[in-house]
Design an enzyme around this catalytic site. Sequence first.
Site, mmCIF file in Angstrom:
data_model
loop_
_atom_site.group_PDB
_atom_site.id
_atom_site.type_symbol
_atom_site.label_atom_id
_atom_site.label_comp_id
_atom_site.label_asym_id
_atom_site.label_seq_id
_atom_site.Cartn_x
_atom_site.Cartn_y
_atom_site.Cartn_z
ATOM 1 N N LYS A 1 36.449 29.822 31.904
ATOM 2 C CA LYS A 1 36.034 31.189 32.256
ATOM 3 C C LYS A 1 35.958 32.094 31.011
ATOM 4 C CE LYS A 1 37.855 30.863 36.966
ATOM 5 N NZ LYS A 1 38.606 31.564 38.035
ATOM 6 N N TYR B 1 30.264 32.202 43.975
ATOM 7 C CA TYR B 1 31.526 32.462 44.684
ATOM 8 C C TYR B 1 31.297 33.026 46.081
ATOM 9 C CZ TYR B 1 34.647 31.499 40.739
ATOM 10 O OH TYR B 1 35.379 30.878 39.745
ATOM 11 N N GLU C 1 28.706 22.645 43.577
ATOM 12 C CA GLU C 1 28.985 23.401 42.345
ATOM 13 C C GLU C 1 28.387 22.712 41.114
ATOM 14 O OE1 GLU C 1 33.159 25.364 43.974
ATOM 15 O OE2 GLU C 1 33.190 24.102 42.196
HETATM 16 P P1 CMP Z 1 38.937 30.001 41.141
HETATM 17 O O1 CMP Z 1 39.639 28.696 41.186
HETATM 18 O O2 CMP Z 1 37.797 30.125 40.214
HETATM 19 O O3 CMP Z 1 38.442 30.364 42.620
HETATM 20 C C1 CMP Z 1 38.412 31.681 43.124
HETATM 21 C C2 CMP Z 1 38.900 32.678 42.156
HETATM 22 O O4 CMP Z 1 39.209 33.933 42.691
HETATM 23 C C3 CMP Z 1 40.214 32.220 41.572
HETATM 24 O O5 CMP Z 1 40.006 31.110 40.747
HETATM 25 C C4 CMP Z 1 40.709 33.481 40.900
HETATM 26 O O6 CMP Z 1 40.186 33.647 39.605
HETATM 27 C C5 CMP Z 1 40.121 34.549 41.798
HETATM 28 N N1 CMP Z 1 41.190 35.202 42.551
HETATM 29 C C6 CMP Z 1 41.955 34.659 43.481
HETATM 30 N N2 CMP Z 1 42.856 35.574 43.933
HETATM 31 C C7 CMP Z 1 42.615 36.710 43.248
HETATM 32 C C8 CMP Z 1 43.187 37.999 43.252
HETATM 33 N N3 CMP Z 1 44.199 38.286 44.075
HETATM 34 N N4 CMP Z 1 42.687 38.927 42.426
HETATM 35 C C9 CMP Z 1 41.653 38.613 41.603
HETATM 36 N N5 CMP Z 1 41.060 37.397 41.558
HETATM 37 C C10 CMP Z 1 41.547 36.457 42.362
#
Ligand code: CMP
Length: 142
Positions: free
Chosen positions: A10, A50, A127
């Site tokens: 990221k 997403y 993905e």
């Molecule tokens: P990822 O595995 O990329 O999948 C969904 C993403 O949402 C996760 O990683 C986090 O980066 C993000 N995410 C999950 N919970 C939160 C939160 N409470 N606040 C901000 N971002 C979040």
Amino acid sequence: MKQRTLAIIKPDAVKKNVVGEIIAAITQAGFTVLNVKMTRLSPAQAGNFYEVHKERGFYGELCEFMASGAIVPIALEKENAIVDFRALIGSTDPAEAAEGTIRRSFASSKGENAIHGSDSAENAANEIAFFFAESEIVANRS
Ligand code: CMP
């Protein structure tokens, strides 16, 4: 059975200049890199990627963050890749991630958590297709 998964390094980790260290940790854990690129998403593209989270309170913040800089999507293969990769990256919140996991080592917060990993084989296929043509994956093995 060999499975594929998608990793995304990221924007926070790209800005910290730890792409090489993260890829080394991934390959040392036994994953094969099928393809890797550096790219940047628009907020709309991040929103599409997403989409599954669009009802969540953090969706806007997540899309803005994922479009805030370069990212490095990586198509990976390994036996039990989905489960093993999620173990390698650790919990979403780096404060809860186990010692030695990628998020524990490189992430700073739940939102800016260094790396993404697919959560199912079905999502992994979608993905990977979001970032790579199947021909780009096959070319690696010829
Ligand atoms: P990822 O595995 O990329 O999948 C969904 C993403 O949402 C996760 O990683 C986090 O980066 C993000 N995410 C999950 N919970 C939160 C939160 N409470 N606040 C901000 N971002 C979040």
